[in-house]
Design a protein around this motif. Structure first.
Motif, short mmCIF file in Angstrom:
data_model
loop_
_atom_site.label_atom_id
_atom_site.label_comp_id
_atom_site.label_asym_id
_atom_site.label_seq_id
_atom_site.Cartn_x
_atom_site.Cartn_y
_atom_site.Cartn_z
N ASN A 343 0.84 -1.19 0.00
CA ASN A 343 0.00 0.00 0.00
C ASN A 343 0.88 1.25 0.00
O ASN A 343 2.08 1.17 0.28
N PRO A 344 0.32 2.42 -0.32
CA PRO A 344 1.13 3.64 -0.22
C PRO A 344 1.66 3.79 1.21
O PRO A 344 0.87 3.82 2.16
N TYR A 345 2.97 3.88 1.35
CA TYR A 345 3.55 4.09 2.68
C TYR A 345 4.90 4.77 2.52
O TYR A 345 5.96 4.16 2.60
N PRO A 363 1.48 8.20 8.96
CA PRO A 363 1.51 7.37 10.16
C PRO A 363 0.15 6.82 10.59
O PRO A 363 0.10 5.88 11.40
N ASP A 364 -0.92 7.37 10.06
CA ASP A 364 -2.24 6.84 10.41
C ASP A 364 -2.56 5.55 9.66
O ASP A 364 -3.51 4.85 10.02
N GLU A 365 -1.77 5.26 8.62
CA GLU A 365 -1.97 4.03 7.87
C GLU A 365 -1.12 2.91 8.46
O GLU A 365 -0.18 3.15 9.23
N GLU A 366 -1.42 1.68 8.09
CA GLU A 366 -0.62 0.54 8.49
C GLU A 366 0.27 0.10 7.34
O GLU A 366 -0.15 0.09 6.18
N TYR A 367 1.50 -0.25 7.67
CA TYR A 367 2.46 -0.71 6.66
C TYR A 367 2.11 -2.12 6.22
O TYR A 367 1.81 -3.00 7.04
N TYR A 368 2.17 -2.33 4.91
CA TYR A 368 1.86 -3.66 4.36
C TYR A 368 2.79 -3.95 3.19
O TYR A 368 3.04 -3.07 2.35
N PRO A 408 5.07 5.39 14.25
CA PRO A 408 4.81 6.79 14.60
C PRO A 408 5.28 7.72 13.50
O PRO A 408 6.02 7.31 12.59
N ALA A 409 4.87 8.95 13.58
CA ALA A 409 5.26 9.93 12.56
C ALA A 409 6.76 10.16 12.57
O ALA A 409 7.37 10.36 11.51
N GLY A 453 7.02 14.19 -1.34
CA GLY A 453 6.66 13.43 -0.15
C GLY A 453 5.59 12.40 -0.41
O GLY A 453 5.66 11.62 -1.37
N ALA A 454 4.54 12.40 0.42
CA ALA A 454 3.48 11.39 0.31
C ALA A 454 2.81 11.39 -1.06
O ALA A 454 2.37 10.36 -1.55
#
Length: 465
Positions: A343-345, A363-368, A408-409, A453-454
């Protein structure tokens, strides 16, 4: 030459001897050859010359004994295509275009193939060929011999064509030998060398039977890599080229285990480099000079006698090789864009030889990651799921797995005291000034690079051939 000319030349030589003059040909300065041997997904901490305890990497250690070992070399993006594109172009990922894995470089660029050819070198590549297109950007002479496909079930290789390339002419050469070891699927090498129960696992892993079985397979391929290094160095001696050939060993980025490759922790970003240069680089030495893969092409140009290439991100570390400097750059930078591997991270980092700042931009998303964390393909690589299964009853397993998924951020580490980056100092009052300084420098670098960035970590339309 006519008989009269020969007689005349003889009289000149004889007269010179009578006059006590030495008649010797002027020495011809010869540029050194270069062979760069690059690993694929190597956990450089497993090399015994870098402190590894699970196997003796005899041939890589021999290079370290005969040359200079770099303790602080970092990939700017911990995945194959961006790292190799950075190596060849001297540019950071946003500027060369391969800022996502398998995303092509911009077709307007030049690379080491151009720069060294302009200085009289033949530039070849054998083995893994992920960053060799388009030919206009990467004008390598492709040399058969090593397996080009990193996910091949075998790593069969032969040195006949490499031998031909390095002995074909007296013209200096630079040859990239790109091994596919120890990239997955971990199907080659002698696993009987290793006892799974006796292996020393990295401190950021969870000890499960599955993890140990997979680690055995991985180490068997590290052994194969070391053997390939030995084959190349023996070939140089057999052909009499060892005295005028620089040998560089590179570790690429970290292994395909959770938290390493596809991340900006040191187990993903930190690499290895050993440089043997007979008669020039002092043997049995090491340096803490900070370097990145982007610095290698400018250094090769410098070695070959060329002027600095305008516009590159990398800088030559030749003074470090010559023992004239103990430093090369003040900071190393990192970038991670997770698409198409998950996913986007997006992640960014900056570090010196001790402290490291990581910014997780969503940081609100989960890494996958789809290669290790896809429950529908649990049989493909089950190390992660063996950790997940252990987490409910093991606080350490839960801490490690949570650390990978939910971040975390801001992360900040003292990598000298905490080399596995398990203690986040982001909220420590004693480090707040340093964190602000590092963040300012990182954001300045992102702006200079044109890094949005993002917003950069999105799906891009594939370019038509």
């Amino acid at each position: 030459m006519t008989l009269w000319n020969r007689l005349l030349l003889g009289l000149i030589l004889l007269s010179s001897c009578w006059l006590g003059l030495a008649v010797t040909p002027s020495p011809v300065a010869t540029k050194p050859n270069v062979i760069i041997i690059m690993a694929d997904d190597l956990d450089s901490r497993q090399l015994s010359c870098y402190g590894g305890k699970n196997l003796k990497t005899t041939h890589i250690d021999a290079l370290a004994n005969e040359g200079l070992k770099f303790n602080h070399i970092y990939a700017s993006e911990a995945m194959c295509v961006p790292t190799r594109a950075s190596l060849f172009t001297g540019l950071y990922p946003v500027r060369h275009g391969s800022f996502q894995n398998h995303k092509p470089v911009y077709d307007t660029l030049k690379s080491v193939g151009h720069y060294l050819a302009d200085l009289g070198y033949r530039v070849g590549l054998t083995g893994k060929d992920h960053s060799t297109k388009p030919k206009t950007v990467f004008p390598f002479e492709i040399v058969t011999g090593f397996e080009p496909n990193c996910v091949a079930p075998t790593d069969d290789y032969q040195l006949n064509d490499v031998r031909k390339f390095i002995t074909r002419t007296n013209q200096p050469y630079c040859l990239f030998v790109m091994s596919i070891n120890p990239h997955t699927p971990w199907t080659v090498g002698d696993t009987t060398e290793f006892d799974a129960d006796k292996l020393i696992l990295p401190a950021n892993w969870i000890d499960t039977p599955v993890t140990r079985r997979q680690f055995v397979k991985y180490l068997a391929e590290v052994r194969r890599l070391d053997e390939q290094v030995g084959e190349i160095t023996r070939l140089l001696k057999e052909t009499g080229q060892d005295k005028n050939t620089i040998v560089v060993f590179l570790g690429e980025q970290g292994a395909q285990f959770p938290g390493a490759k596809w991340n900006l922790w040191d187990v993903g970003q930190k690499s290895s480099m050993v440089v043997k240069w007979p008669g020039t680089v002092k043997a049995r030495t090491e340096t803490d000079a900070l370097v990145q893969y982007e610095d290698i092409t400018p250094t090769l140009v410098d070695i070959a006698g060329g002027k600095p290439i305008a516009g590159l991100d990398g800088k030559s570390f030749l003074p470090v090789l010559l023992g004239k400097s103990s430093t090369a750059r003040p900071y190393a930078y990192g970038i991670h864009n997770n698409i198409p591997e998950g996913n986007p991270y997006p992640i960014r980092s900056i570090r010196d030889t001790r402290y490291k700042l990581i910014l997780n931009l969503t940081p609100d998303e989960e890494y996958y990651n789809r290669f290790m964390m896809n429950a529908k393909q649990k049989d493909r690589n089950s190390v992660w799921f063996s950790w997940i299964d252990q987490a409910p009853n093991d606080p350490n397993a839960k801490r490690i797995t949570d650390r990978v998924v939910k971040r975390p951020a801001i992360e900040f580490y003292d990598t000298q005291k905490d080399p596995w980056e398990l203690t986040n100092l982001a909220t420590d009052p004693t480090h707040q000034n340093r964190i602000r300084q590092y963040r300012q420098k990182l954001e300045t670098w992102m702006k200079q690079q044109g890094d949005a960035g993002a917003a950069l970590d999105i799906v891009y339309a594939k370019k038509k051939e």
